[in-house]
Design an enzyme around this catalytic site. Structure first.
Site, PDB file in Angstrom:
ATOM      1  N   ASP A 181      54.575  37.764  39.898  1.00 46.75           N
ATOM      2  CA  ASP A 181      52.730  36.809  39.844  1.00 46.75           C
ATOM      3  C   ASP A 181      52.394  36.935  38.952  1.00 46.75           C
ATOM      4  O   ASP A 181      52.673  37.650  37.467  1.00 46.75           O
ATOM      5  CB  ASP A 181      52.390  38.357  40.306  1.00 46.75           C
ATOM      6  CG  ASP A 181      51.291  38.330  40.672  1.00 46.75           C
ATOM      7  OD1 ASP A 181      50.187  36.714  41.253  1.00 46.75           O
ATOM      8  OD2 ASP A 181      49.998  39.000  40.999  1.00 46.75           O
ATOM      9  N   GLU A 265      55.171  32.368  42.546  1.00 44.48           N
ATOM     10  CA  GLU A 265      53.984  31.711  44.413  1.00 44.48           C
ATOM     11  C   GLU A 265      54.549  29.668  43.844  1.00 44.48           C
ATOM     12  O   GLU A 265      54.612  29.475  42.762  1.00 44.48           O
ATOM     13  CB  GLU A 265      52.434  31.952  43.171  1.00 44.48           C
ATOM     14  CG  GLU A 265      51.993  33.480  43.311  1.00 44.48           C
ATOM     15  CD  GLU A 265      51.094  33.599  42.744  1.00 44.48           C
ATOM     16  OE1 GLU A 265      49.961  34.673  43.270  1.00 44.48           O
ATOM     17  OE2 GLU A 265      50.644  33.235  40.974  1.00 44.48           O
ATOM     18  N   CYS A 329      47.927  44.455  51.690  1.00 41.35           N
ATOM     19  CA  CYS A 329      48.397  46.187  51.667  1.00 41.35           C
ATOM     20  C   CYS A 329      49.910  45.756  50.795  1.00 41.35           C
ATOM     21  O   CYS A 329      50.629  45.562  52.584  1.00 41.35           O
ATOM     22  CB  CYS A 329      47.706  46.841  52.425  1.00 41.35           C
ATOM     23  SG  CYS A 329      48.930  48.881  51.277  1.00 41.35           S
ATOM     24  N   CYS A 348      43.737  49.699  49.348  1.00 42.79           N
ATOM     25  CA  CYS A 348      44.059  49.546  50.993  1.00 42.79           C
ATOM     26  C   CYS A 348      43.045  50.337  51.810  1.00 42.79           C
ATOM     27  O   CYS A 348      42.642  51.066  52.112  1.00 42.79           O
ATOM     28  CB  CYS A 348      44.828  49.221  51.150  1.00 42.79           C
ATOM     29  SG  CYS A 348      45.845  49.404  52.680  1.00 42.79           S
ATOM     30  N   CYS A 351      45.764  51.780  54.487  1.00 41.40           N
ATOM     31  CA  CYS A 351      46.452  53.198  55.002  1.00 41.40           C
ATOM     32  C   CYS A 351      45.418  53.895  53.179  1.00 41.40           C
ATOM     33  O   CYS A 351      46.460  54.744  52.955  1.00 41.40           O
ATOM     34  CB  CYS A 351      47.334  52.720  54.586  1.00 41.40           C
ATOM     35  SG  CYS A 351      47.697  52.484  53.261  1.00 41.40           S
ATOM     36  N   ASP A 358      48.272  43.295  40.969  1.00 39.73           N
ATOM     37  CA  ASP A 358      49.250  42.477  40.025  1.00 39.73           C
ATOM     38  C   ASP A 358      50.240  42.437  40.927  1.00 39.73           C
ATOM     39  O   ASP A 358      51.423  42.109  41.275  1.00 39.73           O
ATOM     40  CB  ASP A 358      49.162  41.760  38.859  1.00 39.73           C
ATOM     41  CG  ASP A 358      47.927  40.718  37.960  1.00 39.73           C
ATOM     42  OD1 ASP A 358      47.429  40.653  38.641  1.00 39.73           O
ATOM     43  OD2 ASP A 358      47.596  41.481  36.958  1.00 39.73           O
TER      44      ASP A 358
HETATM   45 ZN   LIG Z   1      47.870  49.495  53.350  1.00 41.72          ZN
END
Ligand SMILES: [Zn+2]
Length: 398
Positions: A181, A265, A329, A348, A351, A358
Protein backbone atom coordinates in the site's frame (compact mmCIF):
# COMPACT_ATOMS: atom_id res chain seq x y z
CA UNK A 1 18.45 5.11 -14.58
CA UNK A 2 22.08 5.70 -13.88
CA UNK A 3 23.62 9.07 -14.55
CA UNK A 4 27.12 9.71 -15.86
CA UNK A 5 28.94 12.98 -16.23
CA UNK A 6 29.48 13.96 -19.86
CA UNK A 7 32.52 15.94 -20.90
CA UNK A 8 31.73 17.41 -24.30
CA UNK A 9 34.21 19.58 -26.19
CA UNK A 10 33.07 23.21 -26.66
CA UNK A 11 31.92 22.40 -30.21
CA UNK A 12 30.02 19.35 -29.01
CA UNK A 13 28.51 21.37 -26.21
CA UNK A 14 27.10 23.81 -28.74
CA UNK A 15 25.64 20.92 -30.76
CA UNK A 16 24.12 19.36 -27.64
CA UNK A 17 22.61 22.70 -26.72
CA UNK A 18 21.08 22.84 -30.20
CA UNK A 19 19.43 19.46 -29.65
CA UNK A 20 18.08 20.78 -26.35
CA UNK A 21 16.75 23.83 -28.15
CA UNK A 22 14.94 21.69 -30.72
CA UNK A 23 13.48 19.42 -28.06
CA UNK A 24 12.31 22.46 -26.10
CA UNK A 25 10.79 24.05 -29.19
CA UNK A 26 8.84 20.93 -30.13
CA UNK A 27 7.73 20.41 -26.53
CA UNK A 28 6.50 23.99 -26.27
CA UNK A 29 4.59 23.63 -29.52
CA UNK A 30 2.80 20.61 -28.05
CA UNK A 31 2.05 22.52 -24.84
CA UNK A 32 0.69 25.37 -26.91
CA UNK A 33 -1.57 23.06 -28.94
CA UNK A 34 -2.95 21.39 -25.84
CA UNK A 35 -3.52 24.66 -24.04
CA UNK A 36 -6.18 25.57 -26.60
CA UNK A 37 -8.07 22.40 -25.95
CA UNK A 38 -11.20 22.60 -23.79
CA UNK A 39 -13.56 19.81 -22.72
CA UNK A 40 -16.17 19.22 -25.42
CA UNK A 41 -13.92 20.18 -28.30
CA UNK A 42 -12.41 17.80 -30.75
CA UNK A 43 -9.57 16.07 -28.94
CA UNK A 44 -6.15 17.67 -29.05
CA UNK A 45 -3.73 15.96 -31.44
CA UNK A 46 -2.18 12.74 -30.21
CA UNK A 47 1.34 11.50 -30.74
CA UNK A 48 0.79 10.16 -34.28
CA UNK A 49 -0.85 13.36 -35.46
CA UNK A 50 1.86 15.46 -33.82
CA UNK A 51 4.54 13.43 -35.58
CA UNK A 52 2.82 14.14 -38.88
CA UNK A 53 2.77 17.83 -38.05
CA UNK A 54 6.43 17.64 -37.10
CA UNK A 55 7.25 16.25 -40.55
CA UNK A 56 5.44 19.20 -42.08
CA UNK A 57 7.23 21.68 -39.86
CA UNK A 58 10.57 20.13 -40.76
CA UNK A 59 9.78 20.46 -44.44
CA UNK A 60 9.07 24.13 -43.91
CA UNK A 61 11.83 25.19 -41.51
CA UNK A 62 15.42 24.48 -42.43
CA UNK A 63 16.73 25.09 -38.91
CA UNK A 64 14.38 22.43 -37.54
CA UNK A 65 15.23 20.08 -40.41
CA UNK A 66 18.91 20.47 -39.65
CA UNK A 67 18.30 18.88 -36.24
CA UNK A 68 17.82 15.26 -35.34
CA UNK A 69 14.37 13.84 -36.01
CA UNK A 70 14.90 11.36 -33.16
CA UNK A 71 15.43 14.21 -30.70
CA UNK A 72 12.32 16.00 -31.93
CA UNK A 73 10.07 12.95 -32.03
CA UNK A 74 11.17 11.88 -28.58
CA UNK A 75 10.29 15.32 -27.25
CA UNK A 76 6.77 14.69 -28.52
CA UNK A 77 6.82 11.28 -26.91
CA UNK A 78 7.91 12.84 -23.62
CA UNK A 79 5.04 15.25 -23.90
CA UNK A 80 2.56 12.44 -24.58
CA UNK A 81 3.85 10.66 -21.48
CA UNK A 82 3.65 13.88 -19.47
CA UNK A 83 0.01 14.30 -20.48
CA UNK A 84 -0.71 10.69 -19.53
CA UNK A 85 0.90 11.35 -16.15
CA UNK A 86 -1.20 14.47 -15.79
CA UNK A 87 -4.43 12.63 -16.56
CA UNK A 88 -3.29 9.85 -14.23
CA UNK A 89 -2.93 12.55 -11.58
CA UNK A 90 0.59 11.56 -10.71
CA UNK A 91 2.11 14.73 -12.15
CA UNK A 92 1.22 18.32 -12.76
CA UNK A 93 0.17 19.50 -16.17
CA UNK A 94 3.17 19.81 -18.50
CA UNK A 95 4.14 23.43 -18.88
CA UNK A 96 6.15 25.68 -21.10
CA UNK A 97 9.89 25.06 -20.92
CA UNK A 98 12.30 27.91 -20.62
CA UNK A 99 15.85 28.01 -21.79
CA UNK A 100 18.19 26.71 -19.11
CA UNK A 101 15.48 24.88 -17.21
CA UNK A 102 15.30 21.11 -17.29
CA UNK A 103 17.12 20.99 -20.58
CA UNK A 104 17.61 17.65 -22.24
CA UNK A 105 16.74 15.27 -25.01
CA UNK A 106 16.46 11.57 -25.57
CA UNK A 107 18.01 9.27 -28.12
CA UNK A 108 16.46 5.89 -28.88
CA UNK A 109 17.41 2.88 -31.01
CA UNK A 110 20.88 2.81 -29.49
CA UNK A 111 23.08 0.19 -31.11
CA UNK A 112 25.68 -1.98 -29.40
CA UNK A 113 28.66 -0.01 -30.70
CA UNK A 114 27.21 3.35 -29.70
CA UNK A 115 28.47 3.09 -26.15
CA UNK A 116 32.04 2.00 -25.59
CA UNK A 117 34.71 2.11 -22.98
CA UNK A 118 37.96 3.84 -23.77
CA UNK A 119 39.80 3.35 -20.50
CA UNK A 120 39.10 2.58 -16.88
CA UNK A 121 37.37 5.88 -16.22
CA UNK A 122 36.44 7.09 -19.65
CA UNK A 123 33.61 6.03 -21.92
CA UNK A 124 32.29 7.35 -25.17
CA UNK A 125 28.79 7.67 -26.51
CA UNK A 126 27.65 8.35 -30.04
CA UNK A 127 25.13 11.18 -30.23
CA UNK A 128 23.44 11.73 -33.62
CA UNK A 129 24.71 14.89 -35.35
CA UNK A 130 27.13 15.54 -32.49
CA UNK A 131 29.54 12.65 -32.72
CA UNK A 132 31.26 10.67 -30.02
CA UNK A 133 31.08 12.41 -26.68
CA UNK A 134 33.18 11.29 -23.75
CA UNK A 135 31.78 10.58 -20.31
CA UNK A 136 33.11 9.52 -16.95
CA UNK A 137 32.74 5.77 -16.62
CA UNK A 138 31.94 6.05 -12.93
CA UNK A 139 30.15 2.71 -12.57
CA UNK A 140 29.05 -0.22 -14.69
CA UNK A 141 26.78 0.57 -17.63
CA UNK A 142 23.57 -1.46 -17.54
CA UNK A 143 23.40 -4.18 -20.15
CA UNK A 144 21.18 -3.86 -23.17
CA UNK A 145 20.99 -0.07 -23.28
CA UNK A 146 18.19 0.84 -25.69
CA UNK A 147 17.94 4.54 -25.08
CA UNK A 148 19.61 7.33 -23.21
CA UNK A 149 18.83 10.82 -22.13
CA UNK A 150 21.23 13.74 -22.20
CA UNK A 151 20.55 16.49 -19.70
CA UNK A 152 22.09 19.74 -18.65
CA UNK A 153 21.60 20.84 -15.07
CA UNK A 154 21.18 24.42 -14.00
CA UNK A 155 24.86 24.46 -13.07
CA UNK A 156 25.65 23.87 -16.74
CA UNK A 157 26.92 20.32 -16.29
CA UNK A 158 26.03 17.69 -18.84
CA UNK A 159 24.94 14.18 -18.00
CA UNK A 160 23.91 11.07 -19.80
CA UNK A 161 21.50 8.55 -18.26
CA UNK A 162 21.06 5.13 -19.78
CA UNK A 163 17.72 3.38 -19.71
CA UNK A 164 17.74 -0.35 -19.69
CA UNK A 165 14.87 -2.59 -18.77
CA UNK A 166 15.95 -4.50 -15.69
CA UNK A 167 16.11 -8.25 -15.94
CA UNK A 168 13.33 -10.26 -14.43
CA UNK A 169 14.20 -11.91 -11.13
CA UNK A 170 13.46 -15.54 -10.27
CA UNK A 171 10.25 -16.35 -8.44
CA UNK A 172 10.94 -17.55 -4.89
CA UNK A 173 8.28 -20.24 -5.43
CA UNK A 174 6.94 -20.14 -1.89
CA UNK A 175 3.40 -19.15 -2.84
CA UNK A 176 3.62 -16.11 -0.61
CA UNK A 177 1.45 -13.17 -1.63
CA UNK A 178 2.18 -9.67 -0.41
CA UNK A 179 0.05 -6.55 -0.52
CA UNK A 180 1.74 -3.19 -0.97
CA UNK A 181 0.00 0.00 0.00
CA UNK A 182 1.13 3.48 -0.77
CA UNK A 183 1.10 5.06 2.63
CA UNK A 184 0.72 8.63 3.70
CA UNK A 185 3.11 8.77 6.63
CA UNK A 186 5.43 6.20 5.07
CA UNK A 187 6.07 5.58 1.40
CA UNK A 188 5.18 1.92 1.42
CA UNK A 189 3.39 -0.41 3.84
CA UNK A 190 3.44 -4.16 3.34
CA UNK A 191 0.77 -6.60 4.43
CA UNK A 192 3.31 -8.29 6.71
CA UNK A 193 3.60 -5.09 8.69
CA UNK A 194 6.85 -3.82 7.21
CA UNK A 195 6.91 -0.13 6.45
CA UNK A 196 9.57 1.83 4.65
CA UNK A 197 9.95 5.37 3.52
CA UNK A 198 11.74 6.76 0.53
CA UNK A 199 14.78 8.66 1.74
CA UNK A 200 14.74 12.42 1.84
CA UNK A 201 17.47 14.88 2.64
CA UNK A 202 19.14 14.58 6.04
CA UNK A 203 18.30 17.21 8.63
CA UNK A 204 21.64 18.96 8.12
CA UNK A 205 21.06 18.95 4.37
CA UNK A 206 17.55 20.30 4.78
CA UNK A 207 18.89 23.10 6.94
CA UNK A 208 21.53 23.84 4.33
CA UNK A 209 18.92 23.88 1.57
CA UNK A 210 16.84 26.33 3.54
CA UNK A 211 19.86 28.60 4.02
CA UNK A 212 20.65 28.43 0.32
CA UNK A 213 17.08 29.25 -0.67
CA UNK A 214 17.20 32.32 1.58
CA UNK A 215 20.55 33.29 0.14
CA UNK A 216 19.14 32.99 -3.36
CA UNK A 217 16.33 35.37 -2.50
CA UNK A 218 18.90 37.95 -1.41
CA UNK A 219 21.32 37.45 -4.28
CA UNK A 220 21.25 40.01 -7.05
CA UNK A 221 19.81 38.81 -10.37
CA UNK A 222 22.49 37.83 -12.82
CA UNK A 223 25.24 37.96 -10.23
CA UNK A 224 27.91 35.30 -10.04
CA UNK A 225 26.94 34.50 -6.48
CA UNK A 226 23.39 33.83 -7.55
CA UNK A 227 24.62 31.32 -10.10
CA UNK A 228 26.71 29.56 -7.47
CA UNK A 229 23.83 29.37 -5.00
CA UNK A 230 21.53 28.03 -7.70
CA UNK A 231 24.05 25.34 -8.60
CA UNK A 232 24.42 24.33 -4.96
CA UNK A 233 20.64 24.02 -4.64
CA UNK A 234 20.49 21.93 -7.81
CA UNK A 235 23.17 19.60 -6.45
CA UNK A 236 21.27 19.04 -3.20
CA UNK A 237 18.05 18.33 -5.04
CA UNK A 238 19.84 15.94 -7.38
CA UNK A 239 21.23 14.12 -4.36
CA UNK A 240 17.72 13.60 -3.04
CA UNK A 241 16.49 12.37 -6.42
CA UNK A 242 19.37 9.90 -6.65
CA UNK A 243 18.61 8.54 -3.19
CA UNK A 244 14.94 8.06 -4.06
CA UNK A 245 15.76 6.29 -7.29
CA UNK A 246 18.14 4.03 -5.45
CA UNK A 247 15.44 3.27 -2.90
CA UNK A 248 12.97 2.37 -5.66
CA UNK A 249 15.49 -0.07 -7.15
CA UNK A 250 16.27 -1.73 -3.83
CA UNK A 251 12.64 -1.93 -2.75
CA UNK A 252 11.42 -3.38 -6.05
CA UNK A 253 14.26 -5.92 -6.14
CA UNK A 254 13.50 -6.97 -2.55
CA UNK A 255 9.80 -7.46 -3.26
CA UNK A 256 10.41 -9.39 -6.50
CA UNK A 257 12.89 -11.69 -4.74
CA UNK A 258 10.84 -12.35 -1.61
CA UNK A 259 7.28 -12.74 -2.85
CA UNK A 260 5.59 -14.79 -5.55
CA UNK A 261 2.67 -12.48 -6.10
CA UNK A 262 2.76 -8.77 -5.39
CA UNK A 263 -0.53 -6.92 -5.06
CA UNK A 264 -0.45 -3.19 -5.68
CA UNK A 265 -3.08 -0.53 -6.11
CA UNK A 266 -4.07 0.17 -9.67
CA UNK A 267 -3.22 3.82 -10.00
CA UNK A 268 -5.59 4.40 -12.87
CA UNK A 269 -8.54 3.04 -10.95
CA UNK A 270 -7.33 4.82 -7.88
CA UNK A 271 -7.50 8.13 -9.57
CA UNK A 272 -11.10 7.68 -10.47
CA UNK A 273 -11.98 7.00 -6.88
CA UNK A 274 -9.81 9.41 -4.99
CA UNK A 275 -7.44 12.18 -5.85
CA UNK A 276 -4.92 11.75 -3.08
CA UNK A 277 -4.73 9.14 -0.42
CA UNK A 278 -7.70 9.49 1.83
CA UNK A 279 -9.08 12.72 0.50
CA UNK A 280 -12.25 11.25 -0.94
CA UNK A 281 -12.68 8.08 1.05
CA UNK A 282 -11.53 9.29 4.41
CA UNK A 283 -10.78 12.96 4.51
CA UNK A 284 -8.41 12.97 7.43
CA UNK A 285 -6.82 15.94 9.04
CA UNK A 286 -3.65 17.32 7.49
CA UNK A 287 -4.12 15.18 4.42
CA UNK A 288 -4.43 18.14 2.13
CA UNK A 289 -1.27 19.88 3.19
CA UNK A 290 0.64 16.66 3.30
CA UNK A 291 -0.61 15.64 -0.10
CA UNK A 292 0.21 19.05 -1.45
CA UNK A 293 3.75 18.95 -0.18
CA UNK A 294 4.68 15.42 -1.01
CA UNK A 295 2.20 14.24 -3.53
CA UNK A 296 4.13 14.91 -6.68
CA UNK A 297 7.34 13.35 -5.47
CA UNK A 298 5.69 10.43 -3.76
CA UNK A 299 3.35 9.74 -6.65
CA UNK A 300 6.20 9.79 -9.11
CA UNK A 301 8.16 7.43 -6.88
CA UNK A 302 5.19 5.12 -6.57
CA UNK A 303 4.65 4.99 -10.32
CA UNK A 304 8.31 4.16 -10.83
CA UNK A 305 8.20 1.49 -8.13
CA UNK A 306 5.28 -0.29 -9.82
CA UNK A 307 6.97 0.03 -13.21
CA UNK A 308 10.20 -1.49 -11.92
CA UNK A 309 8.25 -4.24 -10.16
CA UNK A 310 6.59 -5.18 -13.42
CA UNK A 311 9.98 -5.45 -15.07
CA UNK A 312 11.55 -7.43 -12.26
CA UNK A 313 8.55 -9.65 -11.54
CA UNK A 314 6.73 -9.92 -14.87
CA UNK A 315 3.34 -11.59 -14.57
CA UNK A 316 3.57 -11.60 -10.79
CA UNK A 317 2.29 -8.10 -10.13
CA UNK A 318 -1.46 -7.91 -9.60
CA UNK A 319 -3.00 -4.48 -9.83
CA UNK A 320 -6.12 -4.26 -7.75
CA UNK A 321 -8.91 -1.74 -7.56
CA UNK A 322 -8.05 0.26 -4.46
CA UNK A 323 -11.66 1.21 -3.80
CA UNK A 324 -12.52 0.69 -0.15
CA UNK A 325 -9.17 -0.90 0.65
CA UNK A 326 -8.53 1.78 3.24
CA UNK A 327 -11.94 1.57 4.90
CA UNK A 328 -12.49 -2.19 4.89
CA UNK A 329 -11.66 -4.05 8.07
CA UNK A 330 -9.26 -6.83 7.21
CA UNK A 331 -10.49 -8.93 10.14
CA UNK A 332 -14.26 -8.88 9.55
CA UNK A 333 -14.64 -7.23 6.11
CA UNK A 334 -16.90 -4.54 7.52
CA UNK A 335 -16.71 -1.43 5.35
CA UNK A 336 -17.20 1.92 7.00
CA UNK A 337 -15.75 5.37 6.62
CA UNK A 338 -15.61 5.60 10.39
CA UNK A 339 -13.25 2.64 10.53
CA UNK A 340 -10.36 4.85 9.75
CA UNK A 341 -9.87 6.80 12.92
CA UNK A 342 -7.10 8.93 11.59
CA UNK A 343 -4.58 8.76 8.78
CA UNK A 344 -2.40 6.46 10.84
CA UNK A 345 -4.86 4.32 12.84
CA UNK A 346 -7.52 1.89 11.84
CA UNK A 347 -10.19 0.86 14.34
CA UNK A 348 -13.07 -1.26 13.11
CA UNK A 349 -16.41 0.00 14.41
CA UNK A 350 -17.93 -3.47 14.01
CA UNK A 351 -15.38 -5.86 15.53
CA UNK A 352 -12.91 -3.58 17.24
CA UNK A 353 -9.98 -4.74 15.12
CA UNK A 354 -7.11 -2.31 15.49
CA UNK A 355 -4.21 -1.88 13.11
CA UNK A 356 -1.96 0.55 11.40
CA UNK A 357 -4.21 2.02 8.71
CA UNK A 358 -1.73 1.49 5.88
CA UNK A 359 -0.96 -2.07 6.90
CA UNK A 360 -4.69 -2.84 7.11
CA UNK A 361 -5.08 -1.49 3.58
CA UNK A 362 -2.06 -3.51 2.40
CA UNK A 363 -3.69 -6.66 3.81
CA UNK A 364 -6.89 -5.95 1.88
CA UNK A 365 -4.83 -5.45 -1.27
CA UNK A 366 -3.01 -8.71 -0.57
CA UNK A 367 -6.30 -10.60 -0.19
CA UNK A 368 -7.73 -9.22 -3.42
CA UNK A 369 -4.48 -10.01 -5.23
CA UNK A 370 -4.52 -13.54 -3.78
CA UNK A 371 -8.07 -13.95 -5.10
CA UNK A 372 -6.94 -12.92 -8.57
CA UNK A 373 -3.98 -15.25 -8.38
CA UNK A 374 -6.22 -18.20 -7.44
CA UNK A 375 -8.54 -17.37 -10.31
CA UNK A 376 -5.66 -17.23 -12.72
CA UNK A 377 -4.69 -20.74 -11.66
CA UNK A 378 -8.21 -22.03 -12.27
CA UNK A 379 -9.47 -21.69 -8.74
CA UNK A 380 -13.09 -20.84 -8.15
CA UNK A 381 -12.68 -18.09 -5.63
CA UNK A 382 -14.41 -14.90 -6.58
CA UNK A 383 -12.01 -12.02 -6.85
CA UNK A 384 -12.64 -8.95 -4.81
CA UNK A 385 -13.02 -8.12 -1.15
CA UNK A 386 -14.96 -11.19 -0.07
CA UNK A 387 -16.57 -11.83 3.26
CA UNK A 388 -14.64 -14.45 5.08
CA UNK A 389 -13.84 -15.76 8.51
CA UNK A 390 -11.62 -13.46 10.52
CA UNK A 391 -7.91 -14.16 10.05
CA UNK A 392 -8.58 -17.03 7.70
CA UNK A 393 -6.56 -16.94 4.54
CA UNK A 394 -6.78 -19.14 1.52
CA UNK A 395 -3.16 -18.87 0.63
CA UNK A 396 -0.12 -18.70 2.73
CA UNK A 397 0.28 -14.98 2.84
CA UNK A 398 2.95 -12.54 3.84
ZN1 LIG B 1 -13.82 -5.54 11.81
Amino acid sequence: MSRYRLSPTPAQEAALAEHCGHARYVWNLAVEQHSHWRPGRKSAPGFAEQCRQLTEARAEFAWLRSGSIVVQQQALKDFTQAMANFFGETHKRPTWRRRGQGEGFRIVAVKAGDVRRLSRNVGEIRVPKVGRVRFRWSRAIPEGVKSYRVTRDSAGRWFVAFAAIPESLPTPGTGVVVGVDRGVAVSVALSNGEMTSAPTLRETEKARLLRLVRKLARARKGSRRRGEVKAAIARLRARETDRRKDWVEKTSTGLARRFDVIGVEDLKVKNMTRSAKGTVETPGRNVRQKAGLNRGILAAGWGRLVERLEHKAPGRVVKVNPRFTSQTCNACAHIAKENRESQADFLCVACGHQANADVNAARNIRDIAAGHAVNARGGDRVAGPVKREPQHDLLLVG
